[in-house]
Enzyme design. Structure first.
Site, PDB file in Angstrom:
ATOM      1  N   LYS A 121       0.808  -1.218   0.000  1.00 20.40           N
ATOM      2  CA  LYS A 121       0.000   0.000   0.000  1.00 20.40           C
ATOM      3  C   LYS A 121       0.844   1.272   0.000  1.00 20.40           C
ATOM      4  CE  LYS A 121      -3.695  -2.159   2.717  1.00 20.40           C
ATOM      5  NZ  LYS A 121      -4.834  -2.427   1.852  1.00 20.40           N
ATOM      6  N   GLY A 170      -9.092  -6.238   5.425  1.00 20.08           N
ATOM      7  CA  GLY A 170      -9.403  -5.446   6.619  1.00 20.08           C
ATOM      8  C   GLY A 170      -8.531  -5.761   7.823  1.00 20.08           C
ATOM      9  N   ARG A 301      -7.232  -7.514  -9.489  1.00 24.65           N
ATOM     10  CA  ARG A 301      -7.936  -8.780  -9.732  1.00 24.65           C
ATOM     11  C   ARG A 301      -9.405  -8.472  -9.919  1.00 24.65           C
ATOM     12  NH1 ARG A 301     -10.550  -8.895  -4.722  1.00 24.65           N
ATOM     13  NH2 ARG A 301      -9.300  -7.979  -3.067  1.00 24.65           N
TER      14      ARG A 301
HETATM   15  P1  ADP Z   1     -13.138  -7.610  -2.410  1.00 25.44           P
HETATM   16  O1  ADP Z   1     -12.139  -6.545  -2.090  1.00 25.44           O
HETATM   17  O2  ADP Z   1     -12.970  -8.248  -3.744  1.00 25.44           O
HETATM   18  O3  ADP Z   1     -14.526  -7.221  -2.112  1.00 25.44           O
HETATM   19  P2  ADP Z   1     -12.812  -8.735   0.158  1.00 25.44           P
HETATM   20  O4  ADP Z   1     -12.393  -7.398   0.624  1.00 25.44           O
HETATM   21  O5  ADP Z   1     -14.021  -9.348   0.720  1.00 25.44           O
HETATM   22  O6  ADP Z   1     -12.841  -8.795  -1.432  1.00 25.44           O
HETATM   23  O7  ADP Z   1     -11.643  -9.747   0.408  1.00 25.44           O
HETATM   24  C1  ADP Z   1     -10.378  -9.371   0.014  1.00 25.44           C
HETATM   25  C2  ADP Z   1      -9.648 -10.597  -0.383  1.00 25.44           C
HETATM   26  O8  ADP Z   1      -9.468 -11.443   0.727  1.00 25.44           O
HETATM   27  C3  ADP Z   1     -10.375 -11.387  -1.445  1.00 25.44           C
HETATM   28  O9  ADP Z   1      -9.442 -11.717  -2.414  1.00 25.44           O
HETATM   29  C4  ADP Z   1     -10.909 -12.602  -0.716  1.00 25.44           C
HETATM   30  O10 ADP Z   1     -10.855 -13.751  -1.488  1.00 25.44           O
HETATM   31  C5  ADP Z   1      -9.926 -12.743   0.419  1.00 25.44           C
HETATM   32  N1  ADP Z   1     -10.593 -13.263   1.600  1.00 25.44           N
HETATM   33  C6  ADP Z   1     -11.731 -12.816   2.169  1.00 25.44           C
HETATM   34  N2  ADP Z   1     -12.045 -13.531   3.247  1.00 25.44           N
HETATM   35  C7  ADP Z   1     -11.081 -14.476   3.374  1.00 25.44           C
HETATM   36  C8  ADP Z   1     -10.830 -15.536   4.298  1.00 25.44           C
HETATM   37  N3  ADP Z   1     -11.647 -15.771   5.317  1.00 25.44           N
HETATM   38  N4  ADP Z   1      -9.734 -16.287   4.120  1.00 25.44           N
HETATM   39  C9  ADP Z   1      -8.905 -16.047   3.102  1.00 25.44           C
HETATM   40  N5  ADP Z   1      -9.083 -15.078   2.206  1.00 25.44           N
HETATM   41  C10 ADP Z   1     -10.153 -14.300   2.320  1.00 25.44           C
HETATM   42  P1  ADP Z   2      -7.826  -3.797   2.721  1.00 26.98           P
HETATM   43  O1  ADP Z   2      -6.616  -4.103   1.907  1.00 26.98           O
HETATM   44  O2  ADP Z   2      -7.873  -4.565   3.979  1.00 26.98           O
HETATM   45  O3  ADP Z   2      -9.062  -3.851   1.889  1.00 26.98           O
HETATM   46  P2  ADP Z   2      -8.122  -0.900   2.643  1.00 26.98           P
HETATM   47  O4  ADP Z   2      -6.990   0.058   2.658  1.00 26.98           O
HETATM   48  O5  ADP Z   2      -8.825  -1.092   1.360  1.00 26.98           O
HETATM   49  O6  ADP Z   2      -7.609  -2.283   3.218  1.00 26.98           O
HETATM   50  O7  ADP Z   2      -9.174  -0.439   3.757  1.00 26.98           O
HETATM   51  C1  ADP Z   2     -10.247  -1.255   4.133  1.00 26.98           C
HETATM   52  C2  ADP Z   2     -11.366  -0.428   4.731  1.00 26.98           C
HETATM   53  O8  ADP Z   2     -10.922   0.337   5.863  1.00 26.98           O
HETATM   54  C3  ADP Z   2     -11.952   0.592   3.802  1.00 26.98           C
HETATM   55  O9  ADP Z   2     -12.931   0.052   2.946  1.00 26.98           O
HETATM   56  C4  ADP Z   2     -12.518   1.618   4.776  1.00 26.98           C
HETATM   57  O10 ADP Z   2     -13.759   1.193   5.281  1.00 26.98           O
HETATM   58  C5  ADP Z   2     -11.530   1.616   5.901  1.00 26.98           C
HETATM   59  N1  ADP Z   2     -10.508   2.663   5.717  1.00 26.98           N
HETATM   60  C6  ADP Z   2      -9.340   2.517   5.068  1.00 26.98           C
HETATM   61  N2  ADP Z   2      -8.622   3.663   5.083  1.00 26.98           N
HETATM   62  C7  ADP Z   2      -9.348   4.557   5.778  1.00 26.98           C
HETATM   63  C8  ADP Z   2      -9.139   5.937   6.167  1.00 26.98           C
HETATM   64  N3  ADP Z   2      -8.024   6.589   5.862  1.00 26.98           N
HETATM   65  N4  ADP Z   2     -10.104   6.555   6.867  1.00 26.98           N
HETATM   66  C9  ADP Z   2     -11.237   5.890   7.221  1.00 26.98           C
HETATM   67  N5  ADP Z   2     -11.486   4.612   6.897  1.00 26.98           N
HETATM   68  C10 ADP Z   2     -10.560   3.937   6.187  1.00 26.98           C
HETATM   69 MG    MG Z   3      -9.513  -2.683   0.271  1.00 26.29          MG
END
Ligand code: ADP
Ligand code: ADP
Ligand code: MG
Length: 657
Positions: A121, A170, A301
């Protein structure tokens, strides 16, 4: 299109709904498919759908779906020319992409270089800044000492968000509201990141207040990129998406142009090829604004929620992925793409919303969806939700000409969905879709947490539901038998004992000569319900009886939050069937912590232990008020699914009310 140049056979290196979904598009294009599977997935739906299947090994991902070498060998052995990775597993692994290419195979996705440039990131943010894309203000440098990170947090201004640079799903994330909490939050985030990603490097970001997650679907051919508009994924629980929709509520043409423009710039900056998603965090406090959104990360992806984009654009994104991977140019120009209507997706999981979203397992004794929805699923009725993988059952997608219509259709669709055998989040989803702020388009990532209590409390069966379950228990659910003469065709009064949410209820079912029944609680409290047959079904006090499923002594009633009841046969104690006296491990895992001891009085919902399983921590809560009789496990112990962990003492007299 030059059909002749397309692949004739592809391998899908994934499982579950996404493997099925890819197979369907490939089949529609006349391309043969090869599934791969782990031992426990040998009979899975994706295996049944594919033309051929290759076994990879054990249930654990590192023994099967993460074995790049075995997947490449399977592709070569079956003569597949290309590999679709789905999402998760190897989909964002650049080493796998290179190994595939070295073996003369095509990866249906971006280049290893593009994946690498977006994989961390911090580096991705630096790259996007250079490309003129607004990024969340913060620190993403190499200096990782606590003092330095704390100073950066001070400079950025609290609240801040600590994020694992290698993060995903997350995890490895902590919000910090004040300097005093920084040190502890940093240690926790680092520990989680180390465990999950083997990398505890952190970045610090401004925590955006009233955050909305709005992302843009992009698609590139290696040189040019187009966008397929935005999705709003603000309905989240612990930073994981629950409901997604397209387009974003309240999106203006001005903001859309700014956001999609930035996304296309981002994709073109890295010569992106294939489907990708640029995730933005937006400040929703005063509606979406052209200067109020910032790049968070790029997912290189296909995204879980891609169906809502397909629904509003009419594009099959998997078909596009396959065509572009085969060397075809972008299937259409930006000007050819338009938004038609609105679409919403809900993720149906085997998890217990009322018990802190504890993932569940079990055999899907019943699984049926009403017409009029798109349902992407990897399981069929009769399949097991195993503890080895993500407990997702299906993605349910509704669309309509307007947001209101799409939401109404999704709500009706969820209400008409029948699932029994495992607890699910179905009822929670239906409430969420009807939630006032969501209906009004007033979404932010804190919505679910703010309304958690109202959204998650399991409903208690009312008199009509209990009456109906009692009829089902007595096999009285069909059309009443025509009367022949005056023989008494059923006993006049029968007693049924049902257990529901830890309580036992005795009901008297009186069957009258005219085929109707009157069902009354034996203790005399509560209303009598009259059941009458009307042409096409039973009416309970005039209301149509809901759908149901019976598996042995277990009865499930549908139509919203599924109501579970257990029939107690004469001679069986009510206690065991009423449930809740022994807390079992819902899945194999590691007992992280135990918060109680023998002799302690606990309240329903109280957290008693933490089980770490499926890469997440699950709180095990007391199913009812009671006294802890015995702890049957130890902290740090590894337990099997179904292992007894904590025993509660029998309910005290007096709590029967
Ligand atoms: P997206 O960003 O496509 O909506 P998610 O945020 O739900 O997907 O999940 C992010 C990634 O983590 C996806 O590639 C999903 O396959 C993977 N993932 C989600 N839950 C799990 C889990 N319990 N174990 C392993 N991988 C997971
Ligand atoms: P991941 O790779 O786990 O998906 P992200 O960087 O996409 O991580 O963040 C996941 C979630 O966390 C976002 O969809 C949002 O809800 C929250 N989030 C991320 N960055 C911020 C921020 N700077 N301020 C508030 N919420 C955030
Ligand atoms: Mg994300």
């Amino acid at each position: 299109m030059a059909e002749g140049q397309l692949f004739t056979k592809i391998l899908i290196a994934n499982r579950g709904e996404i493997a099925c979904r890819v197979i369907e598009s490939a089949r529609a294009m006349g391309i043969a498919t090869v599934a791969v599977h782990s031992d426990v997935d040998a009979e899975a739906r994706h295996v049944a759908l594919a033309d051929e299947a290759v076994s990879l090994g054990g249930a654990r991902p590192d023994e099967s779906y993460l074995r790049g070498d075995a997947i490449i060998a399977a592709a070569r052995a079956t003569g597949a020319q290309a590999v679709h990775p789905g999402y998760g597993f190897l989909s964002e692994n650049p080493d796998f992409v290179e190994a595939l290419e070295d073996a003369g195979l095509v990866f249906i996705g971006p280049s290893a270089r593009a994946i690498r440039s977006m994989g961390l990131k911090g580096a991705a943010k630096a790259l996007m800044e250079e490309a003129g894309v607004p990024v969340v203000p913060g620190y993403h440098g190499a200096e990782q000492s606590e003092a330095h990170l704390a100073a950066e947090a001070e400079r950025i201004g609290y609240p801040v968000l600590l994020k694992a640079v290698a993060g995903g799903g997350g995890k490895g994330m902590r919000r910090v509201d004040a300097p005093a909490a920084f040190s502890e939050a940093l240690a926790a985030a680092k520990a989680e990141a180390k465990g999950a990603f083997g990398n505890d490097e952190m970045l610090v970001e401004k925590y955006i207040l009233s955050p909305r997650h709005v992302e843009v679907q992009v698609f590139g051919d290696g040189t040019r990129a187009v966008h397929l508009f935005e999705r709003d994924c603000s309905l989240q629980r612990r930073h994981q998406k629950v409901i997604e929709e397209a387009p974003a509520p309240g999106m203006s043409e001005e903001v859309r142009a700014a956001m999609t423009g930035a996304a296309v710039r981002a994709a073109e900056a890295i010569g992106y090829k294939g489907a990708g998603t640029i995730e933005f965090i937006a400040d929703g406090s005063e509606g979406l604004r052209a200067d109020g959104f910032w790049f968070m990360e790029m997912n290189t992806r296909l995204q879980v929620e891609h169906p809502v984009t397909e629904a509003i654009t009419g594009v099959d994104l998997v078909e596009w992925q396959i065509r572009v991977a085969a060397g075809e140019p972008l299937p259409c120009a930006q000007a050819d793409l338009a938004i038609r209507g609105h679409a919403v997706e809900a993720r149906l999981y085997a998890e217990d919303a009322a018990a802190g979203f504890l993932p569940a397992t079990g055999r899907l004794d019943r699984l049926a969806f009403p017409d009029g929805l798109r349902v992407d699923t990897g399981v069929r009725e009769g399949d097991e939700i195993s503890p080895h993988y993500d407990p997702m059952i299906a993605k349910v997608i509704a669309q309509g000409p307007t947001r209101d219509v799409a939401l109404a259709r999704l709500k009706a669709g969820l209400r008409g969905t029948e699932v029994a055998g495992s607890v699910t989040n179905l009822g929670f989803l239906e409430r969420l879709v009807a939630q006032e702020d969501f209906r009004a388009g007033e979404v932010d990532t804190g919505l679910i947490e703010r309304h958690q209590a109202a959204l998650c409390e399991a409903p208690v069966a009312d008199a009509a539901a209990l009456a109906w379950a009692a009829m089902i228990a007595l096999d009285l659910e069909g059309a009443p038998a025509p009367r022949r003469g005056f023989t008494l065709w059923a006993p006049l009064r029968r007693i049924v004992t049902l257990a529901h949410q830890g309580e036992t209820v005795e009901l008297a079912v009186e069957s009258r000569d005219d085929g109707s029944h009157v069902i009354t609680p034996v203790d005399g409290e509560g209303t009598a319900i009259e059941a009458r047959w009307q042409a096409d079904g039973w009416r309970l006090d005039g209301q149509r009886a809901p759908g149901w499923h019976r598996e042995g002594q277990r009865i499930t009633l549908f139509g919203g939050w599924p109501l579970e009841m257990e029939l107690i046969l004469p001679g069986q104690g009510g206690e065991a069937a009423a449930g809740g006296d022994v807390i079992l491990a819902p899945m194999p895992g590691l007992v992280r912590a135990i918060f109680t001891r023998a002799g302690e009085t606990v309240a329903a919902g109280q957290r008693l232990a933490i089980l770490e399983a499926m890469k997440m921590e699950h709180a095990l809560v007391a199913p009812r008020d009671g006294i802890v009789a015995e702890i049957l496990t130890t902290e740090g112990g590894q337990v099997d699914a179904g292992a007894a962990l904590i025993r509660l003492e029998a309910a005290e007299a007096g709590d029967a009310a």
